[in-house]
Design a protein around this motif. Structure first.
Motif, PDB file in Angstrom:
ATOM      1  N   VAL A  32     -12.728  32.910  44.479  1.00 18.78           N
ATOM      2  CA  VAL A  32     -12.768  31.535  45.024  1.00 18.78           C
ATOM      3  C   VAL A  32     -11.671  30.699  44.358  1.00 18.78           C
ATOM      4  O   VAL A  32     -10.983  29.918  45.023  1.00 18.78           O
ATOM      5  N   HIS A  33     -11.501  30.880  43.015  1.00 15.25           N
ATOM      6  CA  HIS A  33     -10.399  30.222  42.285  1.00 15.25           C
ATOM      7  C   HIS A  33      -9.062  30.536  42.958  1.00 15.25           C
ATOM      8  O   HIS A  33      -8.259  29.640  43.217  1.00 15.25           O
ATOM      9  N   ILE A  34      -8.840  31.831  43.209  1.00 16.25           N
ATOM     10  CA  ILE A  34      -7.556  32.297  43.747  1.00 16.25           C
ATOM     11  C   ILE A  34      -7.348  31.772  45.170  1.00 16.25           C
ATOM     12  O   ILE A  34      -6.257  31.348  45.531  1.00 16.25           O
ATOM     13  N   LEU A  35      -8.427  31.777  45.952  1.00 15.21           N
ATOM     14  CA  LEU A  35      -8.360  31.294  47.333  1.00 15.21           C
ATOM     15  C   LEU A  35      -7.984  29.812  47.366  1.00 15.21           C
ATOM     16  O   LEU A  35      -7.122  29.390  48.148  1.00 15.21           O
ATOM     17  N   LEU A  36      -8.604  29.003  46.487  1.00 18.22           N
ATOM     18  CA  LEU A  36      -8.298  27.573  46.396  1.00 18.22           C
ATOM     19  C   LEU A  36      -6.854  27.348  45.948  1.00 18.22           C
ATOM     20  O   LEU A  36      -6.163  26.485  46.473  1.00 18.22           O
ATOM     21  N   ALA A  37      -6.408  28.150  44.958  1.00 20.41           N
ATOM     22  CA  ALA A  37      -5.038  28.022  44.449  1.00 20.41           C
ATOM     23  C   ALA A  37      -4.019  28.343  45.543  1.00 20.41           C
ATOM     24  O   ALA A  37      -2.932  27.764  45.575  1.00 20.41           O
ATOM     25  N   ASN A  38      -4.373  29.271  46.450  1.00 22.53           N
ATOM     26  CA  ASN A  38      -3.477  29.596  47.561  1.00 22.53           C
ATOM     27  C   ASN A  38      -3.564  28.572  48.684  1.00 22.53           C
ATOM     28  O   ASN A  38      -2.587  28.337  49.393  1.00 22.53           O
ATOM     29  N   LEU A  39      -4.741  27.975  48.816  1.00 22.03           N
ATOM     30  CA  LEU A  39      -4.962  26.996  49.879  1.00 22.03           C
ATOM     31  C   LEU A  39      -4.100  25.762  49.674  1.00 22.03           C
ATOM     32  O   LEU A  39      -3.522  25.236  50.622  1.00 22.03           O
ATOM     33  N   TYR A  40      -3.943  25.317  48.411  1.00 17.16           N
ATOM     34  CA  TYR A  40      -3.185  24.074  48.193  1.00 17.16           C
ATOM     35  C   TYR A  40      -1.672  24.278  48.268  1.00 17.16           C
ATOM     36  O   TYR A  40      -0.931  23.307  48.366  1.00 17.16           O
ATOM     37  N   VAL A  41      -1.213  25.550  48.243  1.00 19.95           N
ATOM     38  CA  VAL A  41       0.231  25.773  48.449  1.00 19.95           C
ATOM     39  C   VAL A  41       0.559  26.176  49.884  1.00 19.95           C
ATOM     40  O   VAL A  41       1.722  26.272  50.260  1.00 19.95           O
ATOM     41  N   LEU A  42      -0.486  26.415  50.696  1.00 18.08           N
ATOM     42  CA  LEU A  42      -0.274  26.862  52.076  1.00 18.08           C
ATOM     43  C   LEU A  42      -0.709  25.850  53.118  1.00 18.08           C
ATOM     44  O   LEU A  42      -0.018  25.640  54.118  1.00 18.08           O
ATOM     45  N   LEU A  43      -1.862  25.234  52.884  1.00 20.20           N
ATOM     46  CA  LEU A  43      -2.443  24.336  53.892  1.00 20.20           C
ATOM     47  C   LEU A  43      -1.590  23.085  54.149  1.00 20.20           C
ATOM     48  O   LEU A  43      -1.244  22.820  55.299  1.00 20.20           O
ATOM     49  N   PRO A  44      -1.226  22.287  53.103  1.00 17.23           N
ATOM     50  CA  PRO A  44      -0.398  21.100  53.382  1.00 17.23           C
ATOM     51  C   PRO A  44       0.946  21.425  54.030  1.00 17.23           C
ATOM     52  O   PRO A  44       1.307  20.791  55.020  1.00 17.23           O
ATOM     53  N   PRO A  45       1.722  22.443  53.531  1.00 18.89           N
ATOM     54  CA  PRO A  45       2.995  22.739  54.204  1.00 18.89           C
ATOM     55  C   PRO A  45       2.841  23.125  55.676  1.00 18.89           C
ATOM     56  O   PRO A  45       3.720  22.836  56.485  1.00 18.89           O
ATOM     57  N   MET A  46       1.711  23.766  56.018  1.00 21.16           N
ATOM     58  CA  MET A  46       1.495  24.151  57.417  1.00 21.16           C
ATOM     59  C   MET A  46       1.080  22.951  58.269  1.00 21.16           C
ATOM     60  O   MET A  46       1.579  22.758  59.371  1.00 21.16           O
ATOM     61  N   LEU A  47       0.165  22.129  57.741  1.00 19.71           N
ATOM     62  CA  LEU A  47      -0.419  21.053  58.551  1.00 19.71           C
ATOM     63  C   LEU A  47       0.390  19.753  58.574  1.00 19.71           C
ATOM     64  O   LEU A  47       0.312  19.005  59.550  1.00 19.71           O
ATOM     65  N   ASN A  48       1.167  19.470  57.510  1.00 19.56           N
ATOM     66  CA  ASN A  48       1.928  18.208  57.460  1.00 19.56           C
ATOM     67  C   ASN A  48       2.816  17.982  58.680  1.00 19.56           C
ATOM     68  O   ASN A  48       2.715  16.935  59.337  1.00 19.56           O
ATOM     69  N   PRO A  49       3.697  18.944  59.051  1.00 20.56           N
ATOM     70  CA  PRO A  49       4.540  18.702  60.240  1.00 20.56           C
ATOM     71  C   PRO A  49       3.734  18.569  61.520  1.00 20.56           C
ATOM     72  O   PRO A  49       4.096  17.778  62.398  1.00 20.56           O
ATOM     73  N   ILE A  50       2.619  19.319  61.611  1.00 21.92           N
ATOM     74  CA  ILE A  50       1.774  19.246  62.826  1.00 21.92           C
ATOM     75  C   ILE A  50       1.153  17.858  62.930  1.00 21.92           C
ATOM     76  O   ILE A  50       1.212  17.219  63.981  1.00 21.92           O
ATOM     77  N   VAL A  51       0.567  17.380  61.819  1.00 22.65           N
ATOM     78  CA  VAL A  51      -0.103  16.063  61.812  1.00 22.65           C
ATOM     79  C   VAL A  51       0.889  14.958  62.170  1.00 22.65           C
ATOM     80  O   VAL A  51       0.623  14.121  63.028  1.00 22.65           O
ATOM     81  N   TYR A  52       2.064  14.960  61.509  1.00 22.25           N
ATOM     82  CA  TYR A  52       3.038  13.886  61.759  1.00 22.25           C
ATOM     83  C   TYR A  52       3.625  13.946  63.163  1.00 22.25           C
ATOM     84  O   TYR A  52       3.904  12.912  63.761  1.00 22.25           O
ATOM     85  N   THR A  53       3.806  15.159  63.690  1.00 21.80           N
ATOM     86  CA  THR A  53       4.337  15.286  65.054  1.00 21.80           C
ATOM     87  C   THR A  53       3.300  14.831  66.078  1.00 21.80           C
ATOM     88  O   THR A  53       3.641  14.151  67.048  1.00 21.80           O
TER      89      THR A  53
END
Length: 317
Positions: free
Chosen positions: A277-298
């Motif tokens: 769960v630690h590892i999953l969370l650590a990967n989530l914060y380096v993957l989720l924002p970079p993926m969703l930021n351009p989608i949200v702003y567009t």
């Protein structure tokens, strides 16, 4: 003898670390790599398209969009510092990483995270001035100020992260070279040491509270002031427009800080939280924002949406 000390020091540092990925979920590595790979491709495409549109369209050379371009660059560094190595671990291509490459990866991952946090704070200030003091907006947010903010974000991140390299290099590792993680992060490396790491723990704790911690408090304050100003506006249309311009930024802030702070606090206090769960969370914060930021702003910004569709339509033709 100084040469003996140097020899002894290098022998205490492992030549390389072996990354195990998600320990306990090894059987699922191939399946986990599929969403990781897809999210990374979406993050790369989304951020490169956003950057290309902002750089090539003169009408988007405004403060808000220039901050978005900085955010896209930070997102590209954040995800590209970690995901390619994580995928090579999942696919069993290369699980080994040299000691210095590990420190470099850790440095750029945390550097881009702190830089992104600083940019999000600048964007909150941008929205605050635009809504609460619109007449002064053009005089406050000049191109030179935006350039200085960009340089300050890099300088601040560098000053926070540079000492961690020496804090990790001074530690003896006593041949401990197996790291149950998909990438190198400060506390993940420090925990492999066979010496007292309290300085690393407290430095990590202090810098998290003083960089992203202070940022999120100041962002919160700016949003309270924005909402107070919005509800004082007489017309309903003006209120909706003001809330609309801030909603995309608020979404990005939540996506960025929530997994990061969960990861940080479970790393330090979550003794009963399963390691994967630690590892999953650590990967989530380096993957989720970079993926969703351009989608949200567009999706949320009509001007960007039109320009992106124009670029894609031209490319399609």
């Amino acid at each position: 003898h100084p040469t003996m000390v140097a020899l002894n020091q290098t022998s205490l540092q492992p030549a390389s670390f072996l990354l195990l990925g998600m320990a306990g979920l090894e059987d699922l590595h191939t399946w986990l790599s599929i969403p990781f790979c897809l999210m990374y491709i979406v993050a790369l495409l989304g951020n490169f398209i956003l950057l290309f549109v902002i750089v090539t369209e003169r009408s988007l050379h405004e403060p808000m969009y220039l901050f978005l371009a900085m955010l896209a660059m930070a997102d590209l560094v954040l995800s590209s510092s970690t995901v390619p190595k994580a995928l090579s671990v999942f696919w069993s291509l290369s699980k080994e990483i040299s000691f210095h490459a590990c420190l470099t990866q850790m440095f750029f991952t945390h550097l881009s995270f702190i830089a992104e946090s600083t940019i999000l704070l600048a964007m909150a200030f941008d929205r605050y001035v635009a809504i609460c003091n619109p007449l002064r907006y053009a005089t406050v947010f000049t191109h030179s100020l935006i350039a200085r903010i960009g340089l300050a974000a890099i300088a601040r991140s560098f000053c926070v992260m540079f000492p961690t390299i020496f804090l990790l290099q001074r530690l003896p590792y006593c041949s401990h070279s197996i790291m149950p993680h998909t990438y190198c992060e400060h506390m993940g490396i420090a925990r492999l040491a066979c010496a007292d790491i309290s300085v690393n723990i407290w430095y990590g704790f202090a810098t998290t509270l003083l960089s992203p911690g202070v940022d999120i408090v100041l962002i919160g304050v700016s949003y309270v002031l924005i909402l107070r100003a919005v509800f004082r506006l007489s017309s309903k249309d003006a209120q909706l427009k003001a809330v609309g311009t801030c909603s995309s930024h608020a979404c990005v802030i939540l996506m960025f800080y929530t997994p990061a702070f969960f990861s940080f606090f479970t790393h330090r206090f979550g003794r009963n939280v399963p390691h994967h769960v630690h590892i999953l969370l650590a990967n989530l914060y380096v993957l989720l924002p970079p993926m969703l930021n351009p989608i949200v702003y567009t999706m949320k910004n009509k001007h960007i949406r039109e320009k992106v569709s124009q670029v894609l339509f031209r490319t399609g033709q």
